[in-house]
Design an enzyme around this catalytic site. Structure first.
Site, PDB file in Angstrom:
ATOM      1  N   LYS A 163       2.081   6.485 -25.134  1.00  0.00           N
ATOM      2  CA  LYS A 163       3.235   6.855 -24.325  1.00  0.00           C
ATOM      3  C   LYS A 163       3.208   6.026 -23.043  1.00  0.00           C
ATOM      4  O   LYS A 163       2.117   5.702 -22.540  1.00  0.00           O
ATOM      5  CB  LYS A 163       3.121   8.355 -24.021  1.00  0.00           C
TER       6      LYS A 163
ATOM      7  N   SER B 279       8.780  15.298 -24.205  1.00  0.00           N
ATOM      8  CA  SER B 279       9.042  13.986 -23.669  1.00  0.00           C
ATOM      9  C   SER B 279       8.330  12.847 -24.400  1.00  0.00           C
ATOM     10  O   SER B 279       8.682  11.688 -24.207  1.00  0.00           O
ATOM     11  CB  SER B 279       8.637  13.955 -22.191  1.00  0.00           C
TER      12      SER B 279
ATOM     13  N   SER C  13       5.406  18.727 -24.614  1.00  0.00           N
ATOM     14  CA  SER C  13       5.840  17.354 -24.905  1.00  0.00           C
ATOM     15  C   SER C  13       5.099  16.604 -25.996  1.00  0.00           C
ATOM     16  O   SER C  13       5.514  15.524 -26.379  1.00  0.00           O
ATOM     17  CB  SER C  13       5.795  16.527 -23.626  1.00  0.00           C
TER      18      SER C  13
END
Ligand code: GLN
Length: 493
Positions: free
Chosen positions: A79, A154, A178
């Site tokens: 990420k 996310s 997330s």
């Protein structure tokens, strides 16, 4: 089966048997990225040269007959809030669009030690605030199962990449869901470990008492392998604990005999999609038939979850994000005549709406006079939620629920409605507040063909038990029978 469709565990065995080379595996994944990422849009940055160099190093060690770490030669992605030396780390924000860190976060160091090739950095909600990857300042990511739907967030880029074969595994962050929510929306596995189990040093913080790092993988076995590689105490993160890291693969037993499975009644109330509810109950019945004991439990303070989370997370984010002032790193507004105005313009121009909303709310909750009424109160209620879980775990070994109230929704459907968006985290946030481990495993598919997730939560440092139940559920559901069909570059699926 194509190489990019395989799991880390399978590829590791193939590499050791010399059926395939690390360069071949990496090239297969890079080619997959080239062919499907134009439609999925999971990557903000790709690092093919880094990946190839690592793969070549793995192959030369293999040729010399050396022992390799379990994840050697297994291509992965991170990420874009994980600091990577020389590779830009944007947090999907205009604020850090050109920021290139001079250091590596601890977990990336650990994965380099494993010799796992880095394919690139994944798209996300800006500074990890959001649930759909639509708040990225650059572009949204698409769900590989239906390109018109969100991948969740996310860590939406990471979950979409793993589901689409654009990375064999990924690391995400989870502050309120997330890792697990996008894993559920994309039909993959996502594990949030216990607070303190995995070092966050070098990962851009959002809300420090709630942030966690964990794996997003295709299978539960892979989740155990990746957790083995990243868990442990780190002097660079004082919240990590000095506690032995077991071999998590030793818990991968298809056996739930005698285990007590708790169903938190508040998680099965209104708002849960009836099809998902039925699917979860059907799996629980199968677990019961396999020898587990099912008990109903209650988490009476569950209704306070959202309120507590948004206060605590926003307060901590307002303090963590104070560092982006245009002085030390990141974006700096060039339109201001003096320093004070420069701060204002920098933050006004480079933060997106969702981030600004959180900073405003958090700053308000922390100002003198409000602190006691809001932040402190929220922390007190948080303690009540922690106690709810302690009591529940006196009656059962793990808790099972749906990961999310609904399957993936259409892009744009909730982005204008912050309340609807917030509700999609209802079942995941409690584990962050209570700091306990929780995993999302594929629970099945809706009639429309969308995947949904089954969540298993356990007591602190009970990752082993959580993985054991997840492994059993994975066998029962057998979700990997289906794969998302993606149009290859220039063609149709
Ligand atoms: N969706 C939640 C939020 O917007 C959780 C995000 C996260 O876990 N990083 O805050």
């Amino acid at each position: 089966m194509s190489l990019f469709d395989r799991t880390a565990h399978e590829l590791g065995e193939m590499l050791r048997r010399r059926e395939v080379s690390a360069v071949e595996v990496t090239e297969a994944v890079l080619k997959r990225v080239e062919s499907v990422d134009p439609v999925v849009k999971a990557y903000l940055t790709t690092t093919p040269e880094l990946a190839r160099a690592m793969a070549r190093a793995v192959d030369s060690r293999l040729q010399r007959g050396e022992e390799l770490p379990p994840l050697a030669g297994i291509p992965m992605g991170l990420k874009d809030n994980f600091s990577t030396t020389g590779v830009r780390t944007t947090c999907a924000s205009k604020m850090l669009e050109h920021y290139v860190p001079p250091f590596d976060c601890t977990v990336y160091q650990k994965l380099m030690h494993q010799m796992s090739p880095l394919i690139g950095k994944h798209n996300m909600d800006e500074f990890a605030m959001g649930s759909s990857t639509e708040t990225s300042a650059f572009f949204p990511t698409h769900n590989p199962w239906d390109l018109e739907r969100v991948p969740g967030g996310s860590s939406g880029g990471s979950a979409a990449a793993v589901a689409a074969g654009e990375a064999i595994f990924a690391l995400g962050t989870d502050t309120g869901g997330s890792i697990r929510q996008p894993a559920a929306f994309c039909g993959v596995v996502g594990l949030k470990p216990t607070y303190g189990r995995v070092s966050r040093s070098g990962v851009v913080p959002f809300a420090s008492s709630l942030d966690h790092i964990g794996p997003i993988t295709k299978t539960v076995t892979d989740a155990a392998l990746v957790l083995n590689a990243i868990a442990g105490h780190d002097p660079g993160d004082s919240t990590t604990v000095k506690r032995e890291v077991p071999d998590y693969t030793s818990f991968l037993k298809d056996d739930v005999r005698g285990l007590r499975i708790g169903l938190p009644q508040e998680f099965f109330a209104e708002g849960l999609d009836p099809e998902i509810k039925e699917g979860i109950f059907a799996t629980v019945k199968q677990l019961e038939a396999a020898g587990a004991q099912v008990v109903e439990v209650s988490l009476p303070h569950a209704q306070a979850t959202e309120a507590v989370y948004y206060l605590v997370a926003s307060a901590e984010c307002s303090s963590n994000l104070a560092r982006y002032d245009g002085v030390r790193f990141g974006y700096r507004s060039s339109t201001a005549p003096d320093v004070q105005t420069m701060y204002k313009h920098t933050r006004g121009e480079a933060f997106g709406l969702m981030v600004k909303r959180r900073i405003l709310l958090g700053t308000y909750a922390l100002i003198t006079g409000n602190y006691d009424v809001y932040y402190r109160k929220a922390m007190q209620v948080r303690t009540l939620i922690v106690r709810d879980f302690e009591r529940a775990f006196e009656q059962c070994d793990v808790l099972i629920s749906s990961t999310t109230p609904t399957p993936a929704y259409k892009m744009g459907e909730k982005s204008k409605d912050p309340v609807a968006l917030a509700l999609s985290d209802l079942f995941t946030i409690p584990a962050n507040l209570a700091a306990i481990p929780a995993i999302s495993v594929p629970g099945g598919y809706t009639k429309e063909g969308l995947p949904y997730g089954l969540q298993i939560m356990g007591p602190a440092f009970g990752e082993g038990r959580v993985l054991q139940v997840a492994y059993t559920v994975e066998k029962l559901v057998d979700a990997r029978q289906r794969k998302p069909e993606l149009p290859e570059k220039g063609g149709v699926a």
